[in-house]
Design a protein around this motif. Structure first.
Motif, short mmCIF file in Angstrom:
data_model
loop_
_atom_site.label_atom_id
_atom_site.label_comp_id
_atom_site.label_asym_id
_atom_site.label_seq_id
_atom_site.Cartn_x
_atom_site.Cartn_y
_atom_site.Cartn_z
N VAL A 66 2.99 0.88 10.49
CA VAL A 66 1.67 0.40 10.09
C VAL A 66 1.70 0.15 8.59
O VAL A 66 2.71 0.38 7.93
CB VAL A 66 0.58 1.44 10.44
CG1 VAL A 66 0.53 1.68 11.94
CG2 VAL A 66 0.80 2.75 9.68
N VAL A 67 0.58 -0.32 8.04
CA VAL A 67 0.50 -0.58 6.61
C VAL A 67 -0.44 0.44 5.97
O VAL A 67 -1.58 0.60 6.43
CB VAL A 67 0.00 -2.01 6.32
CG1 VAL A 67 -0.02 -2.27 4.81
CG2 VAL A 67 0.86 -3.04 7.03
N PRO A 68 -0.02 1.14 4.93
CA PRO A 68 -0.93 2.05 4.23
C PRO A 68 -2.14 1.29 3.69
O PRO A 68 -2.01 0.21 3.11
CB PRO A 68 -0.08 2.61 3.09
CG PRO A 68 1.34 2.35 3.47
CD PRO A 68 1.32 1.12 4.31
N GLY A 69 -3.33 1.87 3.88
CA GLY A 69 -4.55 1.19 3.46
C GLY A 69 -4.61 0.92 1.97
O GLY A 69 -5.20 -0.08 1.53
N SER A 70 -4.00 1.78 1.15
CA SER A 70 -4.10 1.62 -0.31
C SER A 70 -3.47 0.33 -0.80
O SER A 70 -3.78 -0.14 -1.90
CB SER A 70 -3.46 2.82 -1.00
OG SER A 70 -2.09 2.95 -0.65
N SER A 71 -2.57 -0.28 0.00
CA SER A 71 -1.92 -1.51 -0.45
C SER A 71 -2.89 -2.68 -0.53
O SER A 71 -2.59 -3.70 -1.15
CB SER A 71 -0.75 -1.87 0.48
OG SER A 71 -1.21 -2.21 1.76
N PHE A 72 -4.08 -2.53 0.05
CA PHE A 72 -5.08 -3.59 0.03
C PHE A 72 -6.17 -3.34 -1.03
O PHE A 72 -7.15 -4.07 -1.07
CB PHE A 72 -5.74 -3.70 1.41
CG PHE A 72 -4.77 -3.97 2.52
CD1 PHE A 72 -4.19 -5.21 2.68
CD2 PHE A 72 -4.40 -2.96 3.40
CE1 PHE A 72 -3.28 -5.46 3.71
CE2 PHE A 72 -3.50 -3.19 4.42
CZ PHE A 72 -2.94 -4.43 4.57
N PHE A 73 -5.96 -2.34 -1.86
CA PHE A 73 -6.94 -1.98 -2.88
C PHE A 73 -6.29 -1.97 -4.25
O PHE A 73 -5.15 -1.51 -4.40
CB PHE A 73 -7.51 -0.58 -2.62
CG PHE A 73 -8.42 -0.46 -1.43
CD1 PHE A 73 -9.80 -0.43 -1.60
CD2 PHE A 73 -7.90 -0.36 -0.16
CE1 PHE A 73 -10.65 -0.30 -0.51
CE2 PHE A 73 -8.73 -0.24 0.95
CZ PHE A 73 -10.10 -0.21 0.77
N ARG A 91 -6.84 5.35 0.46
CA ARG A 91 -6.08 6.48 1.00
C ARG A 91 -6.52 6.91 2.40
O ARG A 91 -5.68 7.37 3.19
CB ARG A 91 -6.16 7.67 0.05
CG ARG A 91 -5.57 7.46 -1.32
CD ARG A 91 -4.07 7.28 -1.30
NE ARG A 91 -3.56 7.03 -2.64
CZ ARG A 91 -2.47 6.32 -2.91
NH1 ARG A 91 -1.78 5.77 -1.91
NH2 ARG A 91 -2.05 6.15 -4.14
N PRO A 92 -7.79 6.77 2.77
CA PRO A 92 -8.19 7.25 4.11
C PRO A 92 -7.85 6.32 5.26
O PRO A 92 -8.25 6.59 6.39
CB PRO A 92 -9.73 7.36 3.97
CG PRO A 92 -10.03 7.32 2.53
CD PRO A 92 -8.96 6.45 1.94
N TYR A 93 -7.08 5.22 5.02
CA TYR A 93 -6.91 4.21 6.06
C TYR A 93 -5.45 3.79 6.23
O TYR A 93 -4.64 3.86 5.30
CB TYR A 93 -7.72 2.96 5.73
CG TYR A 93 -9.17 3.22 5.43
CD1 TYR A 93 -10.07 3.47 6.46
CD2 TYR A 93 -9.63 3.26 4.12
CE1 TYR A 93 -11.40 3.73 6.19
CE2 TYR A 93 -10.97 3.52 3.84
CZ TYR A 93 -11.84 3.76 4.88
OH TYR A 93 -13.16 4.03 4.61
#
Length: 389
Positions: free
Chosen positions: A347-354, A361-363
């Protein structure tokens, strides 16, 4: 050396997290739900058209801004799907994928001091595109559960320095879809501040539950200040063909074509011939496409909910931005690493889109543009989370 070897722009970038997770998936034999590329075949009629073009020796440069027949097919598609009257000779540029299209658009309109409004989260290429073009990004949050703008926060981001706003609709990574009312609000701000709207509409045919795709450019007073980016990748399951499109008024199109010419010269000629066939597929194809993806969405979301991921079903595109709070995971990067190594799902860590990494971090982001058996195998592996975490 007297001067730094690497430019400040290049030094500010990191590797693509999405593409990096695909590499990790191969390394660990994981099911790749990180990168948004289908694992099922493209339509046979497209593959036949591409092979036929190669055999017919369509193997040299096409017109740099797009083969004649493809541009006319794109204009026909825009007329019925986007409700836009587009001149194929003066208002269409064909690029090497929508990724190049976005960069070309920004390189062509940005001057020093210009600001570009981005949502947060955003597709990971948008911020580097702004940096390469010399724009100053201004981030406006979209928040769960529906991942939409607060109208007042969005309005506060516009000012005399704002040159453009970049929107993705349907949205990567969240799966949100802008309603006509929401787009009217954005259009009013663009008209008020004389701002260009650049819309990434690559998922334009992947909407669920009867939703309608509305092109921002089709709203009153917007076609003359809109840049509509899309391409073949997602609609026709040909992400590796790299055929993108830009629809824009003639003055901007002239600039886009010049910049595109010096960036990549042109997209692959035989694939453009096949593209003309793609854009003229019957409308039933697009209905079946959306229905097929909705079935995948429903199948996969049910599995994720059963495991314990927290989210609302996406409205469009083929991504799920899922909360990981139920697993006591405070670090999305570590959690994604655990999934790929120990569970066998990438999957892709959510922080990469911020830009503000802590907000992500929570996604983690899943993609579901896969065969049923692929999604079922991923679901089977993810059930082990209840035991391991």
């Amino acid at each position: 050396m007297q001067h730094p070897l690497i430019s400040l722009k290049a030094a500010s970038f990191t590797d693509s997290v999405i593409r990096g997770m695909s590499i990790e998936a191969r390394r660990h034999g994981a099911v790749n739900l990180a990168q948004g590329m289908p694992d099922f075949p493209a339509p046979q009629v497209l593959k036949d058209a591409a092979c036929r073009a190669i055999q017919d020796d369509v193997n040299q440069y096409a017109i740099t801004w797009g083969a004649h027949e493809l541009r006319h097919a794109i204009a026909e598609h825009a007329a019925w799907h986007l409700k836009l009257d587009v001149d194929p000779e003066r208002e269409i540029t064909v690029t090497c994928g929508s990724t190049e299209a976005m960069l070309v658009a920004l390189l062509s309109i940005i001057n020093p001091g210009d600001e570009v409004i981005l949502s947060q989260p955003f597709y990971e290429n948008y911020w580097p595109d702004c940096m390469l073009a010399g724009a100053t990004p201004r981030f406006v949050p979209v928040r769960p559960p529906d991942w939409k703008f607060d109208p007042d926060e969005l309005a506060a981001a516009f000012n005399d320095k704002t040159k453009a706003i970049v929107l993705c609709n349907p949205t990567n990574p969240t799966g949100a879809v802008f309603t006509r009312e929401e787009l009217e609000t954005i259009a009013a701000l663009c008209r008020k501040w004389d701002v260009i709207a650049i819309t990434d509409e690559i998922y334009e045919h992947i909407l669920f539950d009867g939703r309608e795709h509305v092109a921002l450019a089709a709203l009153d007073g917007m076609q003359e200040r809109s840049v509509t980016v899309s391409g073949m990748s997602k609609t026709y399951a040909v992400t590796g063909w790299r055929v993108g499109t830009i629809l824009a008024p003639p003055e901007m199109t002239r600039a886009f074509r010049q910049v595109h010419d010096f960036v990549s010269i042109g997209a692959a000629a035989p694939l453009q011939e096949a593209g003309a066939v793609a854009y003229r597929l019957p409308r039933s194809y697009y209905d079946e496409l959306a229905a097929g993806y909705q079935a995948r969405r429903d199948r996969f979301c049910k599995s994720l909910w059963e495991v314990g991921f927290e989210f609302e079903a996406p409205q469009g595109a083929y991504y799920v931005m899922a909360g990981i709070g139920a697993f006591a995971a405070g670090d999305d990067v570590a959690f994604a690493g655990k999934l790929v190594r120990e569970i066998g799902v990438a999957v892709v860590p959510g922080s990469s889109f911020f830009r503000d990494k802590e907000l992500g971090r929570p996604y983690v982001r899943f993609c579901f543009c896969k065969k049923d058996e692929t999604l079922d195998e991923a679901a089977r592996r993810l059930r082990a989370l209840r035991v391991i975490v």
